[in-house]
Design a protein around this motif. Structure first.
Motif, mmCIF file in Angstrom:
data_model
loop_
_atom_site.group_PDB
_atom_site.id
_atom_site.type_symbol
_atom_site.label_atom_id
_atom_site.label_comp_id
_atom_site.label_asym_id
_atom_site.label_seq_id
_atom_site.Cartn_x
_atom_site.Cartn_y
_atom_site.Cartn_z
ATOM 1 N N GLY A 1 0.910 -1.224 0.328
ATOM 2 C CA GLY A 1 0.370 -0.470 -0.069
ATOM 3 C C GLY A 1 1.108 1.270 -0.152
ATOM 4 O O GLY A 1 0.756 2.603 1.007
ATOM 5 N N GLN B 1 -0.960 4.938 0.443
ATOM 6 C CA GLN B 1 -1.175 5.012 2.024
ATOM 7 C C GLN B 1 -0.299 5.533 2.244
ATOM 8 O O GLN B 1 -0.376 6.613 4.082
ATOM 9 C CB GLN B 1 -1.717 4.026 2.357
ATOM 10 N N ARG C 1 0.552 9.386 1.581
ATOM 11 C CA ARG C 1 -0.958 10.299 1.737
ATOM 12 C C ARG C 1 0.249 10.747 3.360
ATOM 13 O O ARG C 1 -0.053 11.970 3.957
ATOM 14 C CB ARG C 1 -1.407 9.411 1.586
ATOM 15 N N GLN C 2 0.207 8.928 4.052
ATOM 16 C CA GLN C 2 0.653 9.620 5.933
ATOM 17 C C GLN C 2 1.581 9.895 5.376
ATOM 18 O O GLN C 2 1.869 11.019 6.495
ATOM 19 C CB GLN C 2 0.516 7.884 6.047
ATOM 20 N N HIS D 1 -1.466 2.510 -7.021
ATOM 21 C CA HIS D 1 -1.934 1.403 -6.429
ATOM 22 C C HIS D 1 -2.454 0.777 -7.741
ATOM 23 O O HIS D 1 -2.704 0.613 -8.284
ATOM 24 C CB HIS D 1 -3.765 2.065 -5.515
#
Length: 531
Positions: A60, A63, A66-67, A101
């Motif tokens: 991922g 993700q 973005r985190q 993704h």
């Protein structure tokens, strides 16, 4: 711990990313527990620096990416205690490899809001697939994409501080409906088959303290394989488009450059368009430096833009190229087919209209004298100076134009009222208009509101040559000592031949200069009275 080292300018930079995620764990933010430990591949590289794309997608990666920006928000609100070197907030993401993704074609960073100053360092990174930035409210954030490799990049509907794409590789680039508060650098980059589009952006002026500091908009030393579109944007900064290779069309349409604009040494293989929809569009609010690279096969088209703000030297070069069909100057541009260099007069605001009236009397005299249609155009009015130029919309040789102004300057001074001598009606109109301005000068003289600098401006207003100081001093003494109407009737302002002019008990000689109308006046000898 990630073992990856990123080579940057002769140094090997270790991975710093685990530090940011460890801060989540140290702050005991259990709602983010899935991001406490960054995954490491079998080669010892973290999910950001690993080159195993399939494994990254399984973990991922989008993700995790973005985190990182979520962590920046948490640091900014003091939810996570974090100490930066020199209190300079930054995320070091240099050398990362980012993929979308699984099953998707683009990686998206969107809906991010940051208020503090941040530096997001993504230098030497690789973006596999397309990359999109959308709806970022980050007016103090710097994005460094230098030496990065991309497919297609789209940045849209965002408010940012700075973008830097130096020595990058891209297939296409789209910067649409954004506002940048600082610097855009796009240089040394190769743009492939997808083209490049800068559309409907605002490039604002960066402000420090009480003043405005103009950062550059720099598009330099790039190679564009396809069409480049820079349109409908507002640029408050000094702008440079230089030393690029444009293989196909370059379109600058409906742009407003608030500060100086430089378009120099670009290799045009297609056509460059400087255009607007309607006549009177002010593309260049200050000076435009527009010089084509020698031997470039491309062409340039101008339409509905203020061609006159291109500096005199470059404008004349473009007009010459128009005769060779390399430059096309279309409708809405040719009000100023030929014009004088800019004339800058240091004169108080109260006397702006007087100086311009004097220049208009002169331009109307030139019309009667030469038959050319000649006018003046005011470029700037400031508290203590004005800037204007003379122009004609007629296609006349530059040498004839220069001769028209300078011979007209000489003859204008010698044009005086001769009582009892029949004079042509147009000549009388000029004399009357000339007297009207001189009466206003006389009123200022009597009130102590007319100085030598003002007389110098009066002289400079009707010539493009250097102002001769001795003549100006002599003219000033005449204006101080004699009635304006008397000067006109007695021929005191006749400067084409040698005169003996008595002022009190003093005699001074006026002498003609060269055939360009440059006039020299001898000063009184030191042993003369009142010298």
């Amino acid at each position: 711990m990630c073992t990856h080292l990123t080579p940057i300018r002769g140094k090997e930079i270790p991975c710093q990313i685990q530090v940011y995620f460890r801060a989540l764990e140290d702050a005991k933010l259990t709602e983010h527990a899935d991001f406490f430990q960054v995954p490491i591949d079998e080669k010892g590289c973290c999910v950001f620096h690993s080159t195993d794309h399939a494994w990254k997608q399984e973990q991922g990666i989008e993700q995790w990416f973005r985190q990182l920006f979520m962590i920046a928000q948490l640091i900014e609100t003091d939810t996570i205690p974090f100490t930066f070197r020199n209190n300079y907030k930054s995320l070091d993401l240099r050398g990362v490899s980012l993929v979308p993704h699984e099953g998707e074609e683009e990686l998206v960073l969107e809906n991010l809001e940051l208020k503090d100053t941040w530096d997001f360092q993504l230098e030497a990174s690789t973006f596999v697939g397309d990359f999109k930035i959308s709806r970022l409210s980050c007016r103090n954030v710097y994005f460094d994409f230098n030496h990065c490799s991309f497919q297609n990049v789209l940045i849209v509907h965002s408010h940012l501080k700075q973008l830097s794409f130096t020595s990058a590789n891209l297939q296409s680039f789209h910067l649409i409906e954004n506002q940048l508060e600082g610097f855009l650098e796009f240089s040394g980059t190769h743009l492939g088959s997808g083209g490049c589009h800068f559309q409907q952006n605002i490039f604002a002026a960066e402000i420090y303290g009480m003043g405005t500091y103009h950062k550059n908009l720099l598009i330099e030393e790039n190679e564009f394989d396809k069409r480049v579109d820079f349109s409908n944007s507002l640029v408050f900064e000094t702008s440079t488009i230089a030393n690029n290779i444009f293989t196909e069309e370059l379109n600058l349409h409906g742009v407003v450059f608030k500060e100086d604009f430089y378009f120099e040494d670009n290799a045009l293989e297609g056509t460059a368009f400087f255009t607007a929809e309607q006549p009177g569009h002010i593309m260049f609010e200050r000076e435009a430096h527009l010089q084509l690279a020698q031997d470039a096969p491309g062409k340039v088209t101008f339409e509905h833009i203020n061609f006159s703000n291109i500096i005199h030297e470059h404008r004349q070069e473009l007009l010459a190229l128009a005769h060779e069909n390399q430059v096309f100057i279309g409708s809405g541009c040719i009000k100023y087919r030929v014009q004088s260099p800019d004339i800058r007069l240091p004169i108080e605001a109260r006397d702006h209209n007087l100086a311009l009236a004097w220049a208009r009397v002169f331009s109307e005299y030139l019309v009667r004298r030469s038959g050319y249609q000649i006018g003046i155009e005011v470029k700037e009015k400031r508290k203590q100076e004005i800037l204007f130029f003379y122009f004609t919309d007629e296609d006349i040789p530059l040498t004839d134009w220069e001769d028209c102004i300078e011979r007209g300057h000489r003859d204008f001074w010698q044009l005086n009222y001769a009582e009892g001598t029949p004079q042509e009606l147009g000549t009388m109109d000029t004399i009357i208009d000339k007297a009207s301005v001189l009466f206003k000068v006389e009123a200022r003289v009597r009130n102590g509101a007319w100085k030598l600098n003002d007389t110098r401006s009066l002289w400079q207003a009707i010539t493009t040559n250097t102002v001769p100081e001795e003549q100006v001093s002599w003219l000033h003494s005449l204006l101080l000592d004699r009635n304006s109407l008397v000067l006109l009737k007695e021929g005191q302002l006749h400067i084409d031949t040698v005169h003996q002019t008595a002022v009190g008990s003093q005699t001074k000689n006026l002498i003609v200069g060269n055939n360009k109308g440059e006039i020299n006046v001898s000063s009184p000898r030191k042993d003369e009275p009142n010298a």
